[in-house]
Design a protein around this motif. Structure first.
Motif: not given
Length: 220
Positions: A182, A185-186, A189, A193, A197-198, A200-201
């Motif tokens: 987590d 990931c921040k 992002q 940007p 998100d998926e 990225v994770r």
């Protein structure tokens, strides 16, 4: 061969806070570094880029070697070690002739980066023992880089490095741990940007920042 120096700083890297702290300590306290570092983890997680950055920050001269080069050049797997020994003799001769004042702008006269070390045989790995011990006493330092794969029972750090070399390494694991996903990931992002998100994770879990950067460039 030498890799070109990239103009970078720590903010250019996507690392967990824990890893950043450890690496920043090495940058801030280069004279406390042991004779050899070993950076390991999944492919694409920033090991080689950081090794190149660190080497140019702390070394007056940097030499980069790929442990796979002998396969391309059709030379002996010990050719890399021979090149390192030849280079060290050149340093020693220059110091004898000129003194080493011209090198003292950095803590180390020379940094040797040995990439893809996991592809060296056990015999070849152990052949570095004397070089690591003797050359490291002469204001030089080694950075070994190797890929590991926790999904392969033969791909762990312990399986890919001989005990003799492990005992001589200060080793650093570059992979993102589940508890750090987590947090990392921040960072991603903020930097990228537009990347979903998926995706990225998934890539953060694999510590594959090379692929992440490529996807970000494609998305624009």
């Amino acid at each position: 061969m030498n890799k070109l120096k990239a103009l970078m700083n720590m903010n250019d890297f996507i690392f967990s806070n824990k890893l950043k702290c450890e690496l920043q300590f090495l940058l801030d306290n280069p004279t406390k570094l042991p004779g050899s570092l070993c950076l390991y983890g999944n492919p694409g997680n920033g090991k080689t880029s950081f090794a190149n950055y660190l080497a140019h920050e702390i070394g007056a001269e940097v030499q980069y070697f790929d442990a796979n080069s002998f396969k391309i050049d059709r030379t002996s797997s010990n050719s890399v070690l021979q090149s390192i020994n030849d280079s060290f003799r050149t340093i020693s001769l220059n110091q004898f002739i000129k003194g080493n004042e011209h090198l003292r702008m950095k803590p180390y006269d020379r940094v040797f980066i040995i990439d893809e070390f996991h592809n060296s045989t056990e015999q070849t790995q152990d052949s570095y023992k004397v070089a690591v011990e003797e050359i490291s006493k002469k204001d030089c330092i080694f950075i070994f880089i190797l890929n590991t794969d926790l999904n392969d029972k033969h791909g762990s750090y312990e399986k890919r490095v001989t005990p003799a070399m492990r005992s001589r390494f200060y080793s650093i694991d570059f992979d993102v741990k589940e508890i750090q996903v987590d947090e990392v990931c921040k960072q991603v992002q903020i930097k990228y940007p537009k990347v979903p998100d998926e995706l990225v994770r998934n890539l953060v879990r694999e510590s594959d920042f090379r692929q992440l950067t490529m996807r970000a460039k494609m998305i624009g």
